[in-house]
Design a protein around this motif. Structure first.
Motif, PDB file in Angstrom:
ATOM      1  N   ASP A   1       3.662   1.135   5.687  1.00  0.00           N
ATOM      2  CA  ASP A   1       2.252   0.743   5.604  1.00  0.00           C
ATOM      3  C   ASP A   1       1.336   1.939   5.860  1.00  0.00           C
ATOM      4  N   VAL A   2       1.771   2.830   6.745  1.00  0.00           N
ATOM      5  CA  VAL A   2       0.961   4.029   7.011  1.00  0.00           C
ATOM      6  C   VAL A   2       0.946   4.904   5.762  1.00  0.00           C
ATOM      7  N   VAL A   3       2.149   5.116   5.172  1.00  0.00           N
ATOM      8  CA  VAL A   3       2.249   5.970   3.988  1.00  0.00           C
ATOM      9  C   VAL A   3       1.442   5.371   2.833  1.00  0.00           C
ATOM     10  N   ASP A   4       1.542   4.034   2.679  1.00  0.00           N
ATOM     11  CA  ASP A   4       0.844   3.374   1.558  1.00  0.00           C
ATOM     12  C   ASP A   4      -0.612   3.071   1.880  1.00  0.00           C
ATOM     13  N   GLU A   5      -1.023   3.321   3.131  1.00  0.00           N
ATOM     14  CA  GLU A   5      -2.373   2.992   3.583  1.00  0.00           C
ATOM     15  C   GLU A   5      -2.723   1.522   3.329  1.00  0.00           C
ATOM     16  N   ALA A   6      -1.733   0.642   3.530  1.00  0.00           N
ATOM     17  CA  ALA A   6      -1.982  -0.789   3.314  1.00  0.00           C
ATOM     18  C   ALA A   6      -2.766  -1.366   4.496  1.00  0.00           C
ATOM     19  N   ALA A   7      -3.740  -2.224   4.199  1.00  0.00           N
ATOM     20  CA  ALA A   7      -4.573  -2.800   5.272  1.00  0.00           C
ATOM     21  C   ALA A   7      -3.943  -4.066   5.843  1.00  0.00           C
ATOM     22  N   THR A   8      -3.203  -4.794   5.000  1.00  0.00           N
ATOM     23  CA  THR A   8      -2.546  -6.005   5.507  1.00  0.00           C
ATOM     24  C   THR A   8      -1.116  -6.047   5.006  1.00  0.00           C
ATOM     25  N   ARG A   9      -0.298  -6.801   5.727  1.00  0.00           N
ATOM     26  CA  ARG A   9       1.046  -7.116   5.251  1.00  0.00           C
ATOM     27  C   ARG A   9       1.270  -8.571   5.600  1.00  0.00           C
TER      28      ARG A   9
END
Length: 323
Positions: free
Chosen positions: A89-97
């Motif tokens: 998620d950090v690498v993809d800069e995702a805000a939610t999962r």
């Protein structure tokens, strides 16, 4: 088709125990890391990976009992999986999962990286304490593979010259290695023969690959609700998966759009249309079906039990997400 909860029914109580054990294992750490870990373990999630370890452990036990070491292996599997998601998620800069704020958006990037490291370190420590060198080797390999897959994914972005092998290798590292090696480790703890260990590994590998290919298809065909993220987000960020690679074989013009990183007006839409207009989706679906069939064939030798039946339904369940 059964839901995940129904499929994991034979180990439903084991999974509840697993969650409370995980919370106490991660316990006495740093308050922020603890908050991050708590947040992760309660963020829903289907617990398929530890579920598979528990189902295999029960299917291999004549009385269907679970040893403390099998339970611990399932917990370690979930820790490793969760740690990899935090870093992903950090690498993809995702805000939610799964509809829940990611660790780095809830705390910050530094905390997220540390929380992932903390979980990997915890997993390694508990792994060493199983006192089984073979199992330590199998699961340390997974931690290496996860990092390797993440790096490979970054290196091959927008690279239209990558081979299909590269894609499968990366999918293995990111998704299948954990399922394959933890399945095999469950067999090691149950004293299975080398042939049986190979079959358990193969089950996890082919199931993991089927799972990844289905995910990659849904990136092109799923709705935003179904995916929990915008459609075609893989393609947009330059990750070339099975549908894109198959489409490139048929539609050479797609290569140009990818190589210029969809910088032109309407590039991404045109690329999507090219993929959908080609044979790429049906070919990818056939690939996923092959992997699922091979996974199912790998476990035919298990004696009949509710756990075996659940394991044999898993490949079908993975495919059912396509329909």
């Amino acid at each position: 088709m059964a839901t995940v909860t129904e499929l994991l029914q034979p180990v439903e109580l084991d999974l509840e125990t697993l969650l409370s054990d995980l919370r106490s294992l991660i316990g006495a750490g740093h308050p922020i890391l603890q908050a991050a870990a708590e947040h992760l373990f309660s963020a829903g999630g289907k617990k398929i990976r530890p579920g598979i370890v528990l189902l295999i452990s029960r299917a291999l036990s004549p009385e269907g009992d679970l040893t403390a070491r099998h339970r611990r292996l399932a917990e370690i599997t979930e820790m490793i999986h969760t740690a990899s998601l935090v870093h992903d998620d950090v690498v993809d800069e995702a805000a939610t999962r799964r509809g829940v704020a990611t660790v780095h958006s809830r705390f910050n990037h530094r905390v997220a990286v540390l929380a992932g490291d903390f979980l990997f370190a915890q997993a390694s420590w508990h792994l060493a304490n199983l006192d089984d060198l073979e199992v330590v080797k199998l699961l340390s390999r997974v931690i290496m593979d996860l990092a390797d897959g993440e790096v490979k994914q970054g290196l091959f972005r927008y690279d239209t010259g990558q081979s299909f092998e590269t894609y499968l290798e990366k999918s293995y590292c990111k998704t299948a290695s954990l399922i394959a090696n933890s399945a095999r480790a469950a067999g090691v703890l149950s004293d299975q023969t080398p042939q049986q260990l190979d079959q358990l590994y193969r089950f996890g590998r082919q199931l993991g690959l089927a799972f990844q290919v289905v995910d990659d298809i849904l990136d092109f065909t799923g709705s935003e609700q179904q995916l929990g993220k915008p459609a075609a987000s893989d393609l947009a960020s330059g990750l070339l998966t099975a549908p894109a690679l198959y489409a490139l074989e048929e539609q050479p013009v797609l290569a140009g759009l990818i190589e210029r990183e969809f910088s032109g007006e309407g590039d991404l839409e045109q690329a999507l249309d090219l993929v959908r207009a080609s044979d790429a989706i049906p070919r990818s679906r056939a690939l996923a079906e092959t992997f699922a069939r091979e996974a199912r064939e790998s476990l035919q030798w298990l004696p009949d039990s509710p756990s075996r039946r659940a394991l044999l339904e898993l490949p079908e369940f993975v495919l059912s997400r396509l329909y």
